[in-house]
Write a protein that holds these residues in place. Structure first.
Motif, PDB file in Angstrom:
ATOM      1  N   ILE A 173     -19.135   2.541  14.535  1.00  0.00           N
ATOM      2  CA  ILE A 173     -18.549   2.240  13.223  1.00  0.00           C
ATOM      3  C   ILE A 173     -17.594   3.358  12.804  1.00  0.00           C
ATOM      4  CG2 ILE A 173     -19.020   1.794  10.798  1.00  0.00           C
ATOM      5  CD1 ILE A 173     -19.940  -0.421  12.740  1.00  0.00           C
ATOM      6  N   GLU A 174     -17.976   4.589  13.056  1.00  0.00           N
ATOM      7  CA  GLU A 174     -17.134   5.725  12.692  1.00  0.00           C
ATOM      8  C   GLU A 174     -15.840   5.718  13.500  1.00  0.00           C
ATOM      9  OE1 GLU A 174     -15.636   8.765  10.695  1.00  0.00           O
ATOM     10  OE2 GLU A 174     -17.517   7.717  10.200  1.00  0.00           O
ATOM     11  N   SER A 175     -15.918   5.335  14.786  1.00  0.00           N
ATOM     12  CA  SER A 175     -14.703   5.276  15.613  1.00  0.00           C
ATOM     13  C   SER A 175     -13.753   4.198  15.107  1.00  0.00           C
ATOM     14  CB  SER A 175     -15.073   5.008  17.074  1.00  0.00           C
ATOM     15  OG  SER A 175     -15.493   3.672  17.289  1.00  0.00           O
ATOM     16  N   ILE A 176     -14.306   3.102  14.579  1.00  0.00           N
ATOM     17  CA  ILE A 176     -13.482   2.038  14.002  1.00  0.00           C
ATOM     18  C   ILE A 176     -12.740   2.546  12.768  1.00  0.00           C
ATOM     19  CG2 ILE A 176     -13.571  -0.175  12.775  1.00  0.00           C
ATOM     20  CD1 ILE A 176     -15.860  -0.976  14.653  1.00  0.00           C
ATOM     21  N   ARG A 177     -13.463   3.246  11.901  1.00  0.00           N
ATOM     22  CA  ARG A 177     -12.848   3.741  10.657  1.00  0.00           C
ATOM     23  C   ARG A 177     -11.772   4.780  10.951  1.00  0.00           C
ATOM     24  NH1 ARG A 177     -18.670   3.980   7.415  1.00  0.00           N
ATOM     25  NH2 ARG A 177     -18.860   1.704   7.216  1.00  0.00           N
ATOM     26  N   LYS A 178     -12.025   5.627  11.915  1.00  0.00           N
ATOM     27  CA  LYS A 178     -11.031   6.632  12.282  1.00  0.00           C
ATOM     28  C   LYS A 178      -9.801   5.960  12.899  1.00  0.00           C
ATOM     29  CE  LYS A 178     -10.427  10.963  14.840  1.00  0.00           C
ATOM     30  NZ  LYS A 178      -9.106  10.597  15.346  1.00  0.00           N
ATOM     31  N   PHE A 179     -10.031   4.943  13.745  1.00  0.00           N
ATOM     32  CA  PHE A 179      -8.925   4.236  14.376  1.00  0.00           C
ATOM     33  C   PHE A 179      -8.061   3.540  13.329  1.00  0.00           C
ATOM     34  CE2 PHE A 179      -7.113   0.478  16.535  1.00  0.00           C
ATOM     35  CZ  PHE A 179      -6.460   1.106  17.594  1.00  0.00           C
ATOM     36  N   LYS A 180      -8.684   2.971  12.307  1.00  0.00           N
ATOM     37  CA  LYS A 180      -7.938   2.286  11.249  1.00  0.00           C
ATOM     38  C   LYS A 180      -7.131   3.276  10.416  1.00  0.00           C
ATOM     39  CE  LYS A 180     -10.119  -1.056   9.052  1.00  0.00           C
ATOM     40  NZ  LYS A 180     -11.211  -1.771   8.344  1.00  0.00           N
ATOM     41  N   GLN A 181      -7.667   4.469  10.224  1.00  0.00           N
ATOM     42  CA  GLN A 181      -6.924   5.496   9.497  1.00  0.00           C
ATOM     43  C   GLN A 181      -5.705   5.965  10.286  1.00  0.00           C
ATOM     44  OE1 GLN A 181      -9.678   8.645   8.644  1.00  0.00           O
ATOM     45  NE2 GLN A 181     -10.601   7.601   6.894  1.00  0.00           N
ATOM     46  N   ASP A 182      -5.890   6.129  11.578  1.00  0.00           N
ATOM     47  CA  ASP A 182      -4.813   6.620  12.434  1.00  0.00           C
ATOM     48  C   ASP A 182      -3.791   5.543  12.783  1.00  0.00           C
ATOM     49  OD1 ASP A 182      -6.156   8.990  12.417  1.00  0.00           O
ATOM     50  OD2 ASP A 182      -7.069   8.737  14.404  1.00  0.00           O
ATOM     51  N   ASN A 183      -4.217   4.269  12.680  1.00  0.00           N
ATOM     52  CA  ASN A 183      -3.340   3.158  13.054  1.00  0.00           C
ATOM     53  C   ASN A 183      -3.372   2.091  11.970  1.00  0.00           C
ATOM     54  OD1 ASN A 183      -2.781   3.779  16.169  1.00  0.00           O
ATOM     55  ND2 ASN A 183      -4.946   4.166  15.755  1.00  0.00           N
ATOM     56  N   PRO A 184      -2.756   2.348  10.826  1.00  0.00           N
ATOM     57  CA  PRO A 184      -2.778   1.361   9.744  1.00  0.00           C
ATOM     58  C   PRO A 184      -2.087   0.070  10.163  1.00  0.00           C
ATOM     59  CG  PRO A 184      -1.176   3.092   9.284  1.00  0.00           C
ATOM     60  CD  PRO A 184      -1.965   3.543  10.474  1.00  0.00           C
ATOM     61  N   ARG A 185      -2.751  -1.036   9.851  1.00  0.00           N
ATOM     62  CA  ARG A 185      -2.191  -2.349  10.200  1.00  0.00           C
ATOM     63  C   ARG A 185      -1.932  -3.138   8.923  1.00  0.00           C
ATOM     64  NH1 ARG A 185      -6.359  -4.555  14.598  1.00  0.00           N
ATOM     65  NH2 ARG A 185      -7.863  -3.515  13.252  1.00  0.00           N
ATOM     66  N   LEU A 186      -1.757  -4.438   9.075  1.00  0.00           N
ATOM     67  CA  LEU A 186      -1.556  -5.309   7.925  1.00  0.00           C
ATOM     68  C   LEU A 186      -2.735  -5.218   6.971  1.00  0.00           C
ATOM     69  CD1 LEU A 186      -0.337  -8.547   9.719  1.00  0.00           C
ATOM     70  CD2 LEU A 186       1.038  -7.114   8.225  1.00  0.00           C
ATOM     71  N   PRO A 187      -2.520  -5.424   5.663  1.00  0.00           N
ATOM     72  CA  PRO A 187      -3.669  -5.540   4.760  1.00  0.00           C
ATOM     73  C   PRO A 187      -4.613  -6.618   5.267  1.00  0.00           C
ATOM     74  CG  PRO A 187      -1.612  -5.446   3.528  1.00  0.00           C
ATOM     75  CD  PRO A 187      -1.237  -5.571   4.964  1.00  0.00           C
ATOM     76  N   LYS A 188      -5.880  -6.490   4.991  1.00  0.00           N
ATOM     77  CA  LYS A 188      -6.892  -7.372   5.565  1.00  0.00           C
ATOM     78  C   LYS A 188      -6.604  -8.848   5.317  1.00  0.00           C
ATOM     79  CE  LYS A 188     -10.737  -7.765   7.853  1.00  0.00           C
ATOM     80  NZ  LYS A 188     -10.855  -7.326   9.228  1.00  0.00           N
ATOM     81  N   GLN A 189      -6.237  -9.207   4.122  1.00  0.00           N
ATOM     82  CA  GLN A 189      -6.027 -10.618   3.823  1.00  0.00           C
ATOM     83  C   GLN A 189      -4.857 -11.184   4.617  1.00  0.00           C
ATOM     84  OE1 GLN A 189      -8.299 -12.184   2.009  1.00  0.00           O
ATOM     85  NE2 GLN A 189      -7.299 -14.060   2.657  1.00  0.00           N
ATOM     86  N   ALA A 190      -3.779 -10.401   4.752  1.00  0.00           N
ATOM     87  CA  ALA A 190      -2.640 -10.850   5.542  1.00  0.00           C
ATOM     88  C   ALA A 190      -3.016 -10.936   7.018  1.00  0.00           C
ATOM     89  CB  ALA A 190      -1.464  -9.886   5.353  1.00  0.00           C
ATOM     90  N   GLN A 191      -3.858 -10.017   7.448  1.00  0.00           N
ATOM     91  CA  GLN A 191      -4.297 -10.013   8.840  1.00  0.00           C
ATOM     92  C   GLN A 191      -5.112 -11.270   9.147  1.00  0.00           C
ATOM     93  OE1 GLN A 191      -7.550  -7.335  10.365  1.00  0.00           O
ATOM     94  NE2 GLN A 191      -5.780  -6.127  10.990  1.00  0.00           N
ATOM     95  N   LEU A 192      -6.032 -11.604   8.247  1.00  0.00           N
ATOM     96  CA  LEU A 192      -6.853 -12.787   8.453  1.00  0.00           C
ATOM     97  C   LEU A 192      -6.019 -14.060   8.394  1.00  0.00           C
ATOM     98  CD1 LEU A 192      -9.987 -11.802   6.332  1.00  0.00           C
ATOM     99  CD2 LEU A 192      -9.816 -11.943   8.823  1.00  0.00           C
ATOM    100  N   SER A 193      -5.014 -14.056   7.513  1.00  0.00           N
ATOM    101  CA  SER A 193      -4.136 -15.216   7.410  1.00  0.00           C
ATOM    102  C   SER A 193      -3.357 -15.424   8.702  1.00  0.00           C
ATOM    103  CB  SER A 193      -3.175 -15.033   6.235  1.00  0.00           C
ATOM    104  OG  SER A 193      -2.270 -16.099   6.167  1.00  0.00           O
ATOM    105  N   ALA A 194      -2.874 -14.317   9.270  1.00  0.00           N
ATOM    106  CA  ALA A 194      -2.148 -14.397  10.542  1.00  0.00           C
ATOM    107  C   ALA A 194      -3.061 -14.864  11.652  1.00  0.00           C
ATOM    108  CB  ALA A 194      -1.550 -13.023  10.880  1.00  0.00           C
ATOM    109  N   ALA A 195      -4.308 -14.387  11.646  1.00  0.00           N
ATOM    110  CA  ALA A 195      -5.267 -14.786  12.673  1.00  0.00           C
ATOM    111  C   ALA A 195      -5.570 -16.274  12.573  1.00  0.00           C
ATOM    112  CB  ALA A 195      -6.561 -13.982  12.523  1.00  0.00           C
TER     113      ALA A 195
END
Length: 393
Positions: free
Chosen positions: A349-371
């Protein structure tokens, strides 16, 4: 009723039958656990195997549905020294004998399990035939030698459809190669939103689920029998944090260019010492596997060894030098125990949070919409609710 266990080298054990009647062929292995026979029975990683318990008294605390690690047992036979027919446990719902009868599994008791275990340790695991019939030994041996061991265990035990267990935190795709329910439990109790997918799910289908991280589960058999899984992992390396357990560990190694090999008699039990090379600390672990990653094959990859087995020095943990991916050969969910290594889920879980900090992506709602939009091209999906259906091509 009499039951017989015949090994492919001609060794014959005659004992007392329990459970179902009939004949069953499988790879004869042993487990050194003192407790946890129900978790052993219901672990999908034992699919296609006849399991011998080295602890002499089995069945004494009965069977409890809440302790199952899968929806049903997949083992091909159960071998014990002494069967306790009347369990003593306030949680027990029925007996071990009743469970085996319900699922058509043959059991044999009153044989020398110590001799059987020593034979496997000396000669390695081998095919065996468990029967309640009166056929001549010569006929049974011919039948045993003619029946090859199965190679499709993963497809037998994996879920056939996508399903989700909702949560409020990180979205984890759990690739089910024969996953124990303990893995799902450890993720959900940390608040994860878990989407469980079949073993043959492609990298593109996983991308459409917009995960925060990917969990590679345990499973039965030879990792080289599921080459499509290694291909999927190699395509996703670096895109998402990855955590592999047992078969998932071996598949991560194959995906990174390392190699695997079969152990003489494997590691099965809840008392295997593993050394963490980073902290120099030793953990007692729960294990169930017959294959291992070849240490000399790791040198030419981007992997590094993080854990070793203190008994035989085999590889017990790996970490990718460049990407957020790591794996262990043992079971950190450890049902029924020990729980020394549950911290690995927190590390994931900590590796996920660090990865998200280092690699910001689309906001969650936009990401889910694209998915959701992507998934609609080959099936129907509502990624925000976890209701996913893929159209088979």
């Amino acid at each position: 009723m009499q039951a017989r266990l015949l090994l492919e080298d001609g060794t014959l054990f005659t004992g007392k039958a329990f459970g179902s009647e009939g004949e069953s062929t499988g790879e004869v292995v042993f487990n050194t656990g003192i407790t946890g026979y129900q978790e052993v029975l219901s672990d999908p990683s034992y699919c296609g195997q006849i399991v011998t318990m080295t602890y002499p008294l089995i069945g004494n605390y009965g069977i409890t549905r809440d302790d199952f690690e899968s929806v049903r047992p997949f083992i091909h036979g159960f071998v014990v020294r002494r069967l306790e027919e009347v369990p003593s446990n306030w949680r027990a719902e029925y007996s071990l004998d009743s469970l085996l009868k319900e699922y058509g599994i043959i059991g044999i008791s009153e044989i020398d399990t110590r001799m059987l275990t020593r034979r496997i340790r000396h000669h390695g695991v081998m095919k065996g035939l468990l029967t309640t019939s009166n056929k001549p030994v010569a006929e049974l041996l011919e039948q045993l030698k003619a029946n090859p061991l199965m190679t499709d265990q993963v497809s037998r035990v994996s879920t056939k459809s996508v399903f989700s267990v909702p949560g409020t935190k990180e979205r984890i795709v759990l690739v089910d190669f024969g996953s124990k329910s303990g893995i799902l439990h450890d993720l959900t109790k940390r608040g994860c939103n878990v989407v469980v997918v079949p073993q043959d799910t492609t990298a593109e289908q996983i991308r459409r689920l917009a995960p925060d991280g990917i969990m590679l589960s345990n499973g039965p058999g030879d990792p080289k029998d599921v080459p499509h899984a290694a291909k999927m992992i190699s395509e996703l390396l670096g895109e998402f944090p990855i955590f592999g357990i047992c078969l998932g560990h071996q598949l991560l190694a194959l995906a990174c260019g390392a190699d695997t090999e079969k152990l003489p008699f494997g590691h099965r039990g809840g008392n295997h010492p593993v050394k963490d090379l980073i902290s120099n600390r030793c953990y007692i672990t729960s294990q169930n596997h017959g294959y291992t990653v070849k240490e000399d094959s790791i040198a030419n990859t981007e992997l590094e060894v993080t854990h070793i087995n203190n008994n035989d020095k085999t590889v017990e943990g790996l970490r990718h030098k460049k990407y957020p991916a790591f794996s262990v050969q043992y079971h950190p969910e450890a049902a029924p125990g020990p729980f020394d290594s549950s911290y690995l889920f927190d590390d994931f879980i900590e590796s996920i949070r660090k990865f998200k900090q280092d690699n910001p992506r689309l906001p969650k709602q936009a990401q889910l919409s694209a998915a959701s939009k992507l998934a609609g091209q080959s099936g129907a999906a509502d990624a925000s609710k976890g209701e996913l259906h893929y159209a088979k091509k």
